[in-house]
Write a protein that holds these residues in place. Sequence first.
Motif, short mmCIF file in Angstrom:
data_model
loop_
_atom_site.label_atom_id
_atom_site.label_comp_id
_atom_site.label_asym_id
_atom_site.label_seq_id
_atom_site.Cartn_x
_atom_site.Cartn_y
_atom_site.Cartn_z
N LYS A 59 0.90 -1.22 -0.03
CA LYS A 59 -0.17 -0.08 -0.16
C LYS A 59 0.93 1.21 -0.07
O LYS A 59 0.68 2.26 -0.95
CB LYS A 59 -0.68 0.19 1.23
N SER A 61 -1.00 6.78 7.25
CA SER A 61 -1.65 6.92 8.42
C SER A 61 -1.14 6.07 9.57
O SER A 61 -1.22 6.22 10.69
CB SER A 61 -2.98 6.86 8.34
N GLY A 62 -0.76 5.01 9.16
CA GLY A 62 -0.20 3.84 10.09
C GLY A 62 0.88 4.25 11.08
O GLY A 62 0.93 3.80 12.21
N ARG A 82 1.49 4.13 15.08
CA ARG A 82 2.79 3.30 15.48
C ARG A 82 3.34 4.58 16.35
O ARG A 82 3.95 4.06 17.46
CB ARG A 82 3.71 3.27 14.38
N ARG A 136 -8.45 6.40 17.89
CA ARG A 136 -8.90 6.62 16.48
C ARG A 136 -9.45 7.93 16.43
O ARG A 136 -9.14 8.68 15.42
CB ARG A 136 -9.72 5.46 16.29
N ARG A 147 -6.17 1.81 6.96
CA ARG A 147 -7.20 0.64 6.96
C ARG A 147 -8.57 1.28 6.75
O ARG A 147 -9.52 0.64 6.43
CB ARG A 147 -7.13 -0.09 8.34
#
Length: 233
Positions: A19, A37-38, A42, A116, A137
């Motif tokens: 991705k 965005s991950g 993290r 989130r 995601r």
Amino acid sequence: MLSEKKITIAVDGYSSCGKSTLAKALAGSLGYLFIDSGAMYRGVTLYCMRSGLIENGVLQKEAIENALNEIELHFEYNPETDISELILNGENVEHQIRMPNVAANVSKVAAIKSVRHKLVEEQRKIGANGGIVMDGRDIGSVVFPNAELKLFVTAAPEIRAQRRKDELESKGVQITLDEVIANLMERDLIDSTREESPLIQVEDAIVIDTSYLTREEQLKQALELVNQVTLQN
Ligand code: DC
């Protein structure tokens, strides 16, 4: 010919499907901003680990929720690496957030509702003016449900695991394929079954299977889709 209108592109999929590689190449070709965005999930995870809020895989959920206002995250573009690197409370943590100890805990942190909410709000601010490719995601489902183009990236499990292993080894981390597979499977399960905005393939997403495509072929497919969308808009 690509039109001048700067659209929003959401790129979702499981871990290590390619991705980020595709999203980054796409953003580079279009002159758009690329946001992973991950990295933000993290970053929150690293902060919690350093603060003793995660120990031996056990999360102190309430304490994490209370600590969220102590966490400031932003990206800074590094021309040497050609990456927008994550800054956590003033410190560049791009290297640390990619380590297996962070990967081992991040899905549990990403399942916390208030984490989130905080990060989705920040992601929407970053993308408010369009001209962005964001991978994650829940980008097409929650962060930018009105994105003009939504891609869902997939790859065969063994290819995902080998890519992840190669990526870690290039960073000096020695890990077995079995360890990588175990982590990917655990994260897939948590990411797709959590209550709050689980990973789903939204109806209007277009699937790109990167298993047997070169990077150039993936980019070409994605650029064709951008072209179609921008001509319609
Ligand atoms: O893309 P990545 O492997 O760096 O993501 C790390 C973790 O963060 C992943 O296990 C799921 C979570 N994540 C998420 O829940 N929502 C996003 N938009 C991005 C990542």
